[in-house]
Design a protein around this motif. Structure first.
Motif, PDB file in Angstrom:
ATOM      1  N   UNK A   1       6.493  -9.597  15.573  1.00  0.00           N
ATOM      2  CA  UNK A   1       7.407  -9.165  16.643  1.00  0.00           C
ATOM      3  C   UNK A   1       6.649  -8.736  17.895  1.00  0.00           C
ATOM      4  N   UNK A   2       5.707  -9.572  18.301  1.00  0.00           N
ATOM      5  CA  UNK A   2       4.900  -9.379  19.515  1.00  0.00           C
ATOM      6  C   UNK A   2       3.885  -8.250  19.419  1.00  0.00           C
ATOM      7  N   UNK A   3       3.735  -7.634  18.239  1.00  0.00           N
ATOM      8  CA  UNK A   3       2.719  -6.598  18.035  1.00  0.00           C
ATOM      9  C   UNK A   3       1.516  -7.234  17.346  1.00  0.00           C
ATOM     10  N   UNK A   4       0.330  -7.023  17.884  1.00  0.00           N
ATOM     11  CA  UNK A   4      -0.883  -7.547  17.264  1.00  0.00           C
ATOM     12  C   UNK A   4      -1.205  -6.705  16.028  1.00  0.00           C
ATOM     13  N   UNK A   5      -0.984  -7.286  14.843  1.00  0.00           N
ATOM     14  CA  UNK A   5      -1.217  -6.561  13.588  1.00  0.00           C
ATOM     15  C   UNK A   5      -2.433  -7.119  12.851  1.00  0.00           C
ATOM     16  N   UNK A   6      -3.269  -7.861  13.550  1.00  0.00           N
ATOM     17  CA  UNK A   6      -4.395  -8.552  12.922  1.00  0.00           C
ATOM     18  C   UNK A   6      -5.256  -7.621  12.088  1.00  0.00           C
ATOM     19  N   UNK A   7      -5.477  -6.421  12.579  1.00  0.00           N
ATOM     20  CA  UNK A   7      -6.386  -5.499  11.891  1.00  0.00           C
ATOM     21  C   UNK A   7      -5.641  -4.328  11.243  1.00  0.00           C
ATOM     22  N   UNK A   8      -4.341  -4.444  11.111  1.00  0.00           N
ATOM     23  CA  UNK A   8      -3.558  -3.402  10.443  1.00  0.00           C
ATOM     24  C   UNK A   8      -3.700  -3.542   8.930  1.00  0.00           C
ATOM     25  N   UNK A   9      -3.654  -2.417   8.228  1.00  0.00           N
ATOM     26  CA  UNK A   9      -3.578  -2.435   6.772  1.00  0.00           C
ATOM     27  C   UNK A   9      -2.146  -2.673   6.319  1.00  0.00           C
ATOM     28  N   UNK A  10      -1.971  -2.824   5.001  1.00  0.00           N
ATOM     29  CA  UNK A  10      -0.656  -3.165   4.451  1.00  0.00           C
ATOM     30  C   UNK A  10       0.403  -2.119   4.772  1.00  0.00           C
ATOM     31  N   UNK A  11       0.078  -0.846   4.644  1.00  0.00           N
ATOM     32  CA  UNK A  11       1.075   0.205   4.890  1.00  0.00           C
ATOM     33  C   UNK A  11       1.523   0.212   6.351  1.00  0.00           C
ATOM     34  N   UNK A  12       0.580   0.037   7.253  1.00  0.00           N
ATOM     35  CA  UNK A  12       0.931   0.054   8.680  1.00  0.00           C
ATOM     36  C   UNK A  12       1.759  -1.168   9.045  1.00  0.00           C
ATOM     37  N   UNK A  13       1.442  -2.326   8.455  1.00  0.00           N
ATOM     38  CA  UNK A  13       2.243  -3.518   8.718  1.00  0.00           C
ATOM     39  C   UNK A  13       3.654  -3.341   8.172  1.00  0.00           C
ATOM     40  N   UNK A  14       3.769  -2.738   6.989  1.00  0.00           N
ATOM     41  CA  UNK A  14       5.093  -2.484   6.425  1.00  0.00           C
ATOM     42  C   UNK A  14       5.914  -1.599   7.354  1.00  0.00           C
ATOM     43  N   UNK A  15       5.297  -0.554   7.882  1.00  0.00           N
ATOM     44  CA  UNK A  15       6.015   0.349   8.789  1.00  0.00           C
ATOM     45  C   UNK A  15       6.297  -0.312  10.136  1.00  0.00           C
ATOM     46  N   UNK A  16       5.595  -1.411  10.431  1.00  0.00           N
ATOM     47  CA  UNK A  16       5.840  -2.148  11.673  1.00  0.00           C
ATOM     48  C   UNK A  16       6.974  -3.152  11.539  1.00  0.00           C
ATOM     49  N   UNK A  17       7.509  -3.287  10.298  1.00  0.00           N
ATOM     50  CA  UNK A  17       8.705  -4.120  10.147  1.00  0.00           C
ATOM     51  C   UNK A  17       8.621  -5.282   9.198  1.00  0.00           C
ATOM     52  N   UNK A  18       7.562  -5.342   8.349  1.00  0.00           N
ATOM     53  CA  UNK A  18       7.434  -6.444   7.405  1.00  0.00           C
ATOM     54  C   UNK A  18       7.489  -5.925   5.971  1.00  0.00           C
ATOM     55  N   UNK A  19       8.386  -6.500   5.175  1.00  0.00           N
ATOM     56  CA  UNK A  19       8.473  -6.186   3.749  1.00  0.00           C
ATOM     57  C   UNK A  19       8.163  -7.422   2.940  1.00  0.00           C
ATOM     58  N   UNK A  20       7.698  -7.224   1.690  1.00  0.00           N
ATOM     59  CA  UNK A  20       7.373  -8.393   0.875  1.00  0.00           C
ATOM     60  C   UNK A  20       7.560  -8.101  -0.611  1.00  0.00           C
ATOM     61  N   UNK A  21       7.787  -9.170  -1.343  1.00  0.00           N
ATOM     62  CA  UNK A  21       7.755  -9.114  -2.802  1.00  0.00           C
ATOM     63  C   UNK A  21       6.597  -9.981  -3.261  1.00  0.00           C
ATOM     64  N   UNK A  22       6.204  -9.795  -4.522  1.00  0.00           N
ATOM     65  CA  UNK A  22       5.028 -10.482  -5.031  1.00  0.00           C
ATOM     66  C   UNK A  22       5.414 -11.550  -6.051  1.00  0.00           C
ATOM     67  N   UNK A  23       4.422 -12.367  -6.422  1.00  0.00           N
ATOM     68  CA  UNK A  23       4.652 -13.472  -7.343  1.00  0.00           C
ATOM     69  C   UNK A  23       5.043 -12.967  -8.723  1.00  0.00           C
ATOM     70  N   UNK A  24       4.494 -11.822  -9.121  1.00  0.00           N
ATOM     71  CA  UNK A  24       4.871 -11.178 -10.379  1.00  0.00           C
ATOM     72  C   UNK A  24       5.443  -9.803 -10.066  1.00  0.00           C
ATOM     73  N   UNK A  25       6.341  -9.338 -10.937  1.00  0.00           N
ATOM     74  CA  UNK A  25       7.027  -8.062 -10.695  1.00  0.00           C
ATOM     75  C   UNK A  25       6.021  -6.929 -10.522  1.00  0.00           C
ATOM     76  N   UNK A  26       6.244  -6.091  -9.522  1.00  0.00           N
ATOM     77  CA  UNK A  26       5.339  -4.994  -9.186  1.00  0.00           C
ATOM     78  C   UNK A  26       6.138  -3.699  -9.222  1.00  0.00           C
ATOM     79  N   UNK A  27       6.585  -3.324 -10.448  1.00  0.00           N
ATOM     80  CA  UNK A  27       7.505  -2.213 -10.624  1.00  0.00           C
ATOM     81  C   UNK A  27       6.893  -1.118 -11.493  1.00  0.00           C
ATOM     82  N   UNK A  28       7.464   0.090 -11.399  1.00  0.00           N
ATOM     83  CA  UNK A  28       7.139   1.171 -12.315  1.00  0.00           C
ATOM     84  C   UNK A  28       8.101   1.060 -13.501  1.00  0.00           C
ATOM     85  N   UNK A  29       7.615   0.490 -14.599  1.00  0.00           N
ATOM     86  CA  UNK A  29       8.489   0.149 -15.716  1.00  0.00           C
ATOM     87  C   UNK A  29       9.174   1.320 -16.377  1.00  0.00           C
ATOM     88  N   UNK A  30       8.513   2.482 -16.436  1.00  0.00           N
ATOM     89  CA  UNK A  30       9.089   3.640 -17.117  1.00  0.00           C
ATOM     90  C   UNK A  30      10.059   4.416 -16.226  1.00  0.00           C
TER      91      UNK A  30
END
Length: 274
Positions: free
Chosen positions: A75-104
């Motif tokens: 969204x026009x923000x240079x996120x090239x050097x952002x970590x995952x948490x900062x990119x998430x807070x910048x507006x990107x969410x993702x799911x993974x190839x295998x479930x990444x849940x707290x099972x209990x």
């Protein structure tokens, strides 16, 4: 850059823009100079043979890996050097190839943790934040949106595989992110479960037309049902980016998927450069 436009005077605004993106692990170059534009509000499906680098490209866009060279804009923000948490807070969410849940933990608790993370908190805040606060409200909202509200008190590990994938999708929505990356959301599902996931993704689009979805998918029936546009990644390079009909007719894509020898597929990649 491989790109197509509808002929409008002003091209659609990009939700994600990659320019010259490369990623090497030691001497092995996995992503080899990707130029790629994802339009705001579209459902864009990424396909390619196994080992093409699709998940690596998702890791780069979501900040799990850092690029070796090139730039990424969200969204026009240079996120090239952002970590995952900062990119998430910048507006990107993702799911993974295998479930990444707290099972209990319960379905609700998983959603609450994800909502807390989206707000910049860690799981340790789960026990000290008051009930009924913003994280709880958001957790219930996203569970309702993906059809899991009635299972909110069940342990995540006891959900069916399809419901676990739906919960993964819910967690990607936790921070009200508008750009969503889904890595093989129908992998391992039967026909009925796959249909339900397709219906869920279509409902999410209808509920908010400003959402942009980028999906890695191998099931071509799913691809052609969901995609506004399709991009094809072969040997770490985008060799086609167009409408489903145009991609289906593309000779280089046909060669990549018909299992031609590596030399022929690489030649197809080279032909796209000239």
């Amino acid at each position: 850059m491989i790109e197509t436009h509808s002929g409008a005077a002003h091209p659609p605004k990009s939700a994600l823009m990659l320019e010259g993106v490369k990623k090497a692990f030691g001497a092995t170059e996995v992503i080899r100079g990707v130029d790629w534009s994802i339009r705001q509000g579209e459902c864009h499906v990424l396909i390619g043979p196994n080992g093409a680098g699709k998940s690596t490209l998702f890791h780069l866009m979501s900040g799990r890996y850092l690029v070796s060279s090139g730039t990424i804009h969200l969204n026009d923000i240079d996120v090239t050097h952002f970590g995952a948490n900062r990119i998430s807070r910048s507006g990107l969410g993702r799911s993974f190839q295998t479930a990444n849940l707290f099972g209990r933990m319960t379905v609700f608790e998983n959603a609450r943790v994800s909502a807390l993370r989206a707000a910049g908190h860690g799981p340790s805040f789960l026990s000290i934040l008051r009930r009924g606060g913003p994280a709880d409200i958001r957790a219930l909202e996203i569970l309702d949106e993906v059809g899991l509200l009635d299972k909110r008190n069940e342990p995540a590990a006891l959900l069916s595989y399809a419901d676990q994938r739906a919960l993964e999708i819910a967690l990607a929505l936790a921070g009200n992110q508008k750009v969503l990356l889904f890595d093989e959301p129908t992998a391992g599902m039967n026909k009925h479960e796959t249909h339900n996931v397709i219906e869920l993704l279509l409902r999410l689009r209808e509920a908010d037309s400003s959402r942009t979805m980028v999906i890695i998918e191998h099931d071509m029936d799913v691809v052609f049902e969901l995609a506004d546009r399709i991009s094809v990644l072969v040997y770490g390079e985008i060799i086609a980016c167009d409408t489903p009909a145009q991609v289906r007719a593309n000779r280089a894509v046909q060669e990549a998927y018909l299992g031609t020898p590596a030399g022929a597929a690489q030649a197809a990649v080279q032909s796209q450069r000239h």
